[in-house]
Design an enzyme around this catalytic site. Structure first.
Site, mmCIF file in Angstrom:
data_model
loop_
_atom_site.group_PDB
_atom_site.id
_atom_site.type_symbol
_atom_site.label_atom_id
_atom_site.label_comp_id
_atom_site.label_asym_id
_atom_site.label_seq_id
_atom_site.Cartn_x
_atom_site.Cartn_y
_atom_site.Cartn_z
ATOM 1 N N HIS A 227 -78.094 -38.231 -21.370
ATOM 2 C CA HIS A 227 -78.009 -38.640 -22.783
ATOM 3 C C HIS A 227 -79.125 -39.628 -23.047
ATOM 4 O O HIS A 227 -79.737 -40.177 -22.131
ATOM 5 C CB HIS A 227 -76.641 -39.248 -23.117
ATOM 6 C CG HIS A 227 -76.325 -40.483 -22.339
ATOM 7 N ND1 HIS A 227 -76.987 -41.691 -22.518
ATOM 8 C CD2 HIS A 227 -75.414 -40.721 -21.357
ATOM 9 C CE1 HIS A 227 -76.485 -42.606 -21.697
ATOM 10 N NE2 HIS A 227 -75.539 -42.030 -20.961
ATOM 11 N N ASP A 354 -61.499 -36.279 -6.817
ATOM 12 C CA ASP A 354 -61.719 -36.889 -5.504
ATOM 13 C C ASP A 354 -61.010 -38.237 -5.420
ATOM 14 O O ASP A 354 -61.313 -39.171 -6.173
ATOM 15 C CB ASP A 354 -63.225 -37.065 -5.272
ATOM 16 C CG ASP A 354 -63.558 -37.323 -3.824
ATOM 17 O OD1 ASP A 354 -63.214 -38.422 -3.343
ATOM 18 O OD2 ASP A 354 -64.163 -36.453 -3.181
ATOM 19 N N SER A 369 -73.550 -41.896 -15.694
ATOM 20 C CA SER A 369 -74.177 -40.880 -16.543
ATOM 21 C C SER A 369 -75.441 -40.376 -15.867
ATOM 22 O O SER A 369 -76.305 -41.162 -15.488
ATOM 23 C CB SER A 369 -74.542 -41.478 -17.905
ATOM 24 O OG SER A 369 -73.390 -41.810 -18.626
#
Length: 410
Positions: A227, A354, A369
């Site tokens: 992003h 996980d 991110s």
């Protein structure tokens, strides 16, 4: 009466159909970028067809999907019922490529074109009265000042210097508002501190940490974050002049929980330069690597970028580093895939499964991110967002979107 009513209904339906055709045609872009062998995913309507030179465009008998198998630039014509030409689409066909998924935390330093206006405030003059010198000038929060009295402004310090040099005389300002260049005049106000001010709060840089998504050996380029970087005050994508990609030191990990996202806290001070950032886009940041050794990349992990039709619901893994040294692989699940998504970075919905990662971070946290996602031995995308109300769930971007963005001309 009945015939008149029926006639109106027919006319209404006819106008609705025309309106639909207009919307569909307007939505067809003038330029698209695809990989070799990738389907051209253009939303069409009954009677709207695509044409290209012979032996360039193939059509699947089963799905009707159009595919170009020739690398390079092609022009595809759009017509109505094979009779009426509507428009042409420039198609850039990229060769299939390989990348090395990275997963390391790194620092980002961005420097804007001009200075970004992030706020406004009244100024108390030397006469102890308050003034708004920016009032009625047209300048708004989110605009970028690029010139003062025909002199380029590259930093906050330069703006302050040029305003003080005015000695209170009117200054001519050139600024950018929503990609349109505009001009105005402002008379600075002299304060009790013998300074001249415009009443504008500005910023010329931004810094933070995030995850490096991939390194492409063939071009020595990288992609990260998945992003863009926006200004914290305006929320606008930063229009950058330059940027640095640097090593980062993780100081702390704030564990996330439902309703309260966590984050990786790190510093980019006194770190080594990794490379240059050339683009800040809604699909991530991109640039060139100058010092590959600082990322500790395993060059044996080079793999293909998956096409969207190869991505499956179910198990996948992400790569990320949470301890300043080792990149580890953690299990996730892909719960939804939006294969026709070409317009934003929410291509897939994912869930962290996980237990080790959930114990460390609570799921997806800020700073993760860009964490690359791998499935069936191929790079398929990167983590982009966390759901605020569910710290183990979030969104991811397709890998092909990031690669296409990295290859587009700035």
């Amino acid at each position: 009466m009945y015939k008149k009513f029926l006639k109106k209904i027919v006319i209404f339906i006819f106008l609705c159909i025309i309106y639909i055709y207009v919307l569909v045609i307007e939505a067809i872009p003038e330029k698209i970028t695809i990989f070799e062998g990738e389907d051209i995913s253009l939303k069409t309507f009954f009677g709207i067809t695509l044409h290209a030179e012979e032996d360039v465009l193939t059509v699947s008998a089963n799905t009707g999907q159009k595919t170009i198998h020739t690398v390079g630039n092609e022009k595809v014509s759009v017509s109505l019922f094979d009779k009426l030409f509507i428009k042409s689409v420039d198609v850039s066909v990229l060769p299939k490529t390989t990348v090395i998924p990275v997963g390391n935390i790194a620092g980002v330093k961005l420097y804007t074109n001009g200075v970004l206006v992030v706020g406004m405030s009244e100024i108390e003059g030397e006469d102890n009265k308050t003034y708004k010198p920016y009032e009625n000038t047209g300048i708004e929060e989110g605009d970028t000042i690029v010139k003062i009295n025909d002199n380029l402004v590259n930093s906050t310090d330069e703006l302050i210097e040029k305003v003080n040099m005015s000695k209170g005389e009117k200054v001519e300002i050139e600024y950018i508002h929503e990609e349109e260049t505009k001009e105005c005049s402002i008379t600075p106000v002299k304060t009790n501190e013998e300074e001249y001010k415009l009443g504008l709060w500005v910023r010329d840089s931004a810094a933070g940490v995030g995850t490096v998504t991939f390194y492409e050996p063939a071009t020595q380029s990288f992609g990260a974050l998945g992003h863009g970087i926006t200004d914290i005050d305006t929320g606008d994508l930063l229009n950058i002049a330059s940027g640095e990609f640097v090593t980062a030191e993780i100081l702390n990990i704030k564990k996330g929980e439902d309703g309260n996202p966590g984050k990786i806290q790190g510093t980019v001070e006194e770190q080594e330069t990794i490379g240059e950032i050339t683009k800040n886009t809604e699909f991530g940041i991109y640039g060139k690597i100058q010092d590959l050794s600082s990322l500790n990349i395993d060059t044996s992990k080079e793999m293909e970028v998956a096409m969207r039709d190869e991505i499956e619901l179910g198990k996948a893994t992400i790569l990320c580093s949470l301890d300043n040294q080792t990149v580890k692989e953690y299990e996730i699940e892909i719960t939804k895939i939006y294969k026709d998504n070409h317009y934003n970075n929410k291509s897939m919905e994912i869930k962290v499964t996980d237990e080790e990662l959930i114990e460390k971070t609570g799921g997806i946290i800020q700073g993760m991110s860009g964490a690359p996602i791998i499935q069936n031995g191929k790079f398929i995308g990167a983590v982009t967002h966390v759901l605020v109300n569910s710290s183990t769930e979030g969104y991811a971007i397709f890998g092909d979107l990031m690669l296409k963005q990295s290859k587009q001309v700035k």
